[in-house]
Write a protein that holds these residues in place. Structure first.
Motif, PDB file in Angstrom:
ATOM      1  N   ARG A 160       0.845  -1.197   0.000  1.00 17.20           N
ATOM      2  CA  ARG A 160       0.000   0.000   0.000  1.00 17.20           C
ATOM      3  C   ARG A 160       0.879   1.246   0.000  1.00 17.20           C
ATOM      4  N   VAL A 161       0.615   2.136  -0.961  1.00 16.25           N
ATOM      5  CA  VAL A 161       1.325   3.402  -1.081  1.00 16.25           C
ATOM      6  C   VAL A 161       0.317   4.530  -0.934  1.00 16.25           C
ATOM      7  N   VAL A 162       0.641   5.514  -0.114  1.00 19.85           N
ATOM      8  CA  VAL A 162      -0.184   6.711   0.034  1.00 19.85           C
ATOM      9  C   VAL A 162       0.613   7.908  -0.460  1.00 19.85           C
ATOM     10  N   SER A 163      -0.010   8.712  -1.309  1.00 19.82           N
ATOM     11  CA  SER A 163       0.588   9.965  -1.762  1.00 19.82           C
ATOM     12  C   SER A 163      -0.324  11.102  -1.325  1.00 19.82           C
ATOM     13  N   TRP A 164       0.303  12.187  -0.808  1.00 18.70           N
ATOM     14  CA  TRP A 164      -0.521  13.248  -0.241  1.00 18.70           C
ATOM     15  C   TRP A 164       0.235  14.563  -0.222  1.00 18.70           C
ATOM     16  N   ASN A 165      -0.359  15.578  -0.815  1.00 17.59           N
ATOM     17  CA  ASN A 165       0.106  16.951  -0.638  1.00 17.59           C
ATOM     18  C   ASN A 165      -0.519  17.452   0.658  1.00 17.59           C
ATOM     19  N   ILE A 166       0.302  17.615   1.687  1.00 10.78           N
ATOM     20  CA  ILE A 166      -0.246  17.893   3.023  1.00 10.78           C
ATOM     21  C   ILE A 166      -0.430  19.385   3.298  1.00 10.78           C
ATOM     22  N   HIS A 167      -0.023  20.266   2.365  1.00 14.22           N
ATOM     23  CA  HIS A 167      -0.247  21.718   2.557  1.00 14.22           C
ATOM     24  C   HIS A 167       0.345  22.167   3.887  1.00 14.22           C
ATOM     25  N   TRP A 168       1.558  21.659   4.183  1.00 13.34           N
ATOM     26  CA  TRP A 168       2.283  21.872   5.436  1.00 13.34           C
ATOM     27  C   TRP A 168       1.390  21.726   6.665  1.00 13.34           C
ATOM     28  N   GLY A 169       0.376  20.847   6.549  1.00 13.92           N
ATOM     29  CA  GLY A 169      -0.494  20.559   7.682  1.00 13.92           C
ATOM     30  C   GLY A 169      -1.493  21.648   8.000  1.00 13.92           C
ATOM     31  N   CYS A 170      -1.672  22.606   7.082  1.00  3.73           N
ATOM     32  CA  CYS A 170      -2.539  23.753   7.365  1.00  3.73           C
ATOM     33  C   CYS A 170      -3.958  23.470   6.902  1.00  3.73           C
ATOM     34  N   GLY A 171      -4.906  23.507   7.822  1.00  3.79           N
ATOM     35  CA  GLY A 171      -6.307  23.278   7.505  1.00  3.79           C
ATOM     36  C   GLY A 171      -6.991  24.542   7.027  1.00  3.79           C
ATOM     37  N   LYS A 172      -8.266  24.410   6.705  1.00  2.00           N
ATOM     38  CA  LYS A 172      -8.994  25.560   6.150  1.00  2.00           C
ATOM     39  C   LYS A 172      -9.168  26.691   7.157  1.00  2.00           C
ATOM     40  N   ASP A 173      -8.956  26.391   8.441  1.00  2.00           N
ATOM     41  CA  ASP A 173      -9.045  27.442   9.459  1.00  2.00           C
ATOM     42  C   ASP A 173      -7.720  28.168   9.646  1.00  2.00           C
ATOM     43  N   GLY A 174      -6.708  27.818   8.837  1.00  2.00           N
ATOM     44  CA  GLY A 174      -5.424  28.488   8.928  1.00  2.00           C
ATOM     45  C   GLY A 174      -4.522  27.987  10.030  1.00  2.00           C
ATOM     46  N   ARG A 175      -4.907  26.922  10.693  1.00  3.38           N
ATOM     47  CA  ARG A 175      -4.088  26.352  11.774  1.00  3.38           C
ATOM     48  C   ARG A 175      -3.345  25.114  11.268  1.00  3.38           C
ATOM     49  N   ILE A 176      -2.114  24.955  11.764  1.00  3.65           N
ATOM     50  CA  ILE A 176      -1.291  23.814  11.382  1.00  3.65           C
ATOM     51  C   ILE A 176      -1.461  22.709  12.411  1.00  3.65           C
ATOM     52  N   ARG A 177      -1.815  21.529  11.917  1.00  2.00           N
ATOM     53  CA  ARG A 177      -2.006  20.370  12.795  1.00  2.00           C
ATOM     54  C   ARG A 177      -1.309  19.149  12.174  1.00  2.00           C
ATOM     55  N   ILE A 178      -0.009  19.076  12.357  1.00  2.00           N
ATOM     56  CA  ILE A 178       0.727  17.930  11.819  1.00  2.00           C
ATOM     57  C   ILE A 178       0.261  16.640  12.477  1.00  2.00           C
ATOM     58  N   HIS A 179      -0.163  16.716  13.736  1.00  2.00           N
ATOM     59  CA  HIS A 179      -0.643  15.503  14.410  1.00  2.00           C
ATOM     60  C   HIS A 179      -1.871  14.936  13.701  1.00  2.00           C
ATOM     61  N   ALA A 180      -2.699  15.802  13.105  1.00  2.00           N
ATOM     62  CA  ALA A 180      -3.873  15.311  12.377  1.00  2.00           C
ATOM     63  C   ALA A 180      -3.453  14.599  11.093  1.00  2.00           C
ATOM     64  N   ILE A 181      -2.429  15.107  10.421  1.00  2.00           N
ATOM     65  CA  ILE A 181      -1.871  14.428   9.244  1.00  2.00           C
ATOM     66  C   ILE A 181      -1.367  13.048   9.647  1.00  2.00           C
ATOM     67  N   ILE A 182      -0.647  13.002  10.753  1.00  2.00           N
ATOM     68  CA  ILE A 182      -0.087  11.729  11.232  1.00  2.00           C
ATOM     69  C   ILE A 182      -1.204  10.741  11.563  1.00  2.00           C
ATOM     70  N   ASP A 183      -2.271  11.218  12.199  1.00  2.48           N
ATOM     71  CA  ASP A 183      -3.393  10.334  12.552  1.00  2.48           C
ATOM     72  C   ASP A 183      -4.025   9.716  11.308  1.00  2.48           C
ATOM     73  N   VAL A 184      -4.239  10.531  10.273  1.00  2.00           N
ATOM     74  CA  VAL A 184      -4.831  10.005   9.035  1.00  2.00           C
ATOM     75  C   VAL A 184      -3.923   8.952   8.419  1.00  2.00           C
ATOM     76  N   LEU A 185      -2.630   9.233   8.365  1.00  3.14           N
ATOM     77  CA  LEU A 185      -1.692   8.289   7.760  1.00  3.14           C
ATOM     78  C   LEU A 185      -1.646   6.982   8.538  1.00  3.14           C
ATOM     79  N   ARG A 186      -1.678   7.062   9.847  1.00  2.00           N
ATOM     80  CA  ARG A 186      -1.645   5.831  10.646  1.00  2.00           C
ATOM     81  C   ARG A 186      -2.890   4.981  10.407  1.00  2.00           C
ATOM     82  N   LYS A 187      -4.033   5.616  10.257  1.00  2.00           N
ATOM     83  CA  LYS A 187      -5.254   4.861   9.993  1.00  2.00           C
ATOM     84  C   LYS A 187      -5.213   4.185   8.625  1.00  2.00           C
ATOM     85  N   LEU A 188      -4.569   4.822   7.659  1.00  2.00           N
ATOM     86  CA  LEU A 188      -4.453   4.228   6.327  1.00  2.00           C
ATOM     87  C   LEU A 188      -3.463   3.063   6.314  1.00  2.00           C
TER      88      LEU A 188
END
Length: 280
Positions: free
Chosen positions: A2-30
């Protein structure tokens, strides 16, 4: 595999806050075997949300059992401190070679663009050696993007030629003993082009030098289904409407191994969606 490719937008969500931990959580679930990320930043306080942390180290540390290869083609120094912006590969499989390629950046008077690059690794997978390339091509300049696609095709032709001609020579010095560059390959990332665009067709153009043909993994797996958008969801300002910018291109010999190609549309922690390729 399994390969995952993702442009993470430096972890910045639509609210303008950076949450790298949320990126990590999604990747771990995949639960991927290989992770290919674009728009990873370090020491960039001027980016939205202030990306001051070294995200290359954060992500590599979060996946300690993976081998990490990074490449930041955009490297700016302020007060002798590098501000980095680029790509990252994390792999459960042993990496036997790594190559960092600077992609063409021709002058475009309409749009300056930014330096772009590609990471190429050779993976020692349970099914044998496999080349994997991840990249992030220019968005604003069609001139630069076209040149970058052309260079990727050149690199592919070179790798296939080396695969055909490779003969081990133990008498050569160690730096020459890189070993075989396998022809079988996966090309993934944010190509910043839409299906049917001139550069898209150039990526899939018939081989000219005996190399393995490239196929669009989504189109091979879902020939009768509309393509799922990889950006333009969850209320981000860009793009104006949902569309596809992220791809897996694989060599034709891997087509029978394509188990699934999916876009994970649920998460909204980046302006792009993670895309997943399963090879059986």
């Amino acid at each position: 595999m399994r390969v995952v490719s993702w442009n993470i937008h430096w972890g910045c969500g639509k609210d303008g806050r950076i949450r790298i931990h949320a990126i990590i959580d999604v990747l771990r679930k995949l639960n991927p075997d290989v992770i290919c990320l674009q728009e990873v930043a370090a020491n960039h306080p001027e980016l939205e949300g202030s990306a001051t942390a070294n995200q290359f180290k954060q992500l590599a540390g979060a996946f300690g059992g993976y081998h990490a290869i990074d490449y930041a083609p955009s490297e700016i120094y302020r007060n002798n401190v590098p501000r980095l912006f680029g790509n990252l590969i994390l792999s459960k499989y042993r990496i036997t070679q790594a190559h960092r390629h600077s992609l063409p950046w021709p002058f475009d008077p309409v749009s300056p663009g930014m330096p772009r690059g590609a990471i190429e690794v050779v993976l020692d997978t349970p099914r044998g050696k496999l080349r994997l390339v991840t990249t992030h091509l220019e968005y604003y300049s069609a001139l630069q993007r076209g040149a970058q696609v052309g260079r990727l095709r050149e690199l592919h032709a070179q790798a296939c030629a080396r695969a055909r001609a490779y003969v081990p020579n133990p008498e050569m010095d160690a730096p020459f003993q890189l070993g075989e560059l396998p022809a079988s390959a996966i090309y993934c990332g944010d190509f910043n082009l839409q299906p049917g665009a001139e550069e898209y067709e150039a990526m899939l153009a018939p081989p000219l030098s005996g190399e393995l043909a490239l196929v669009d993994a989504w189109r091979a797996r879902h020939p009768d289904h509309a393509r799922a958008p990889t950006a333009g969801l969850h209320g981000f300002a860009w793009p104006e409407k949902p569309d596809c910018y992220d791809y897996f291109f694989v060599t034709e010999d891997l087509r029978p191994r394509i188990g699934e190609v999916e876009v994970q549309s649920e998460t909204g922690v980046s302006d792009h969606q993670p895309i997943v390729l399963d090879l059986v």
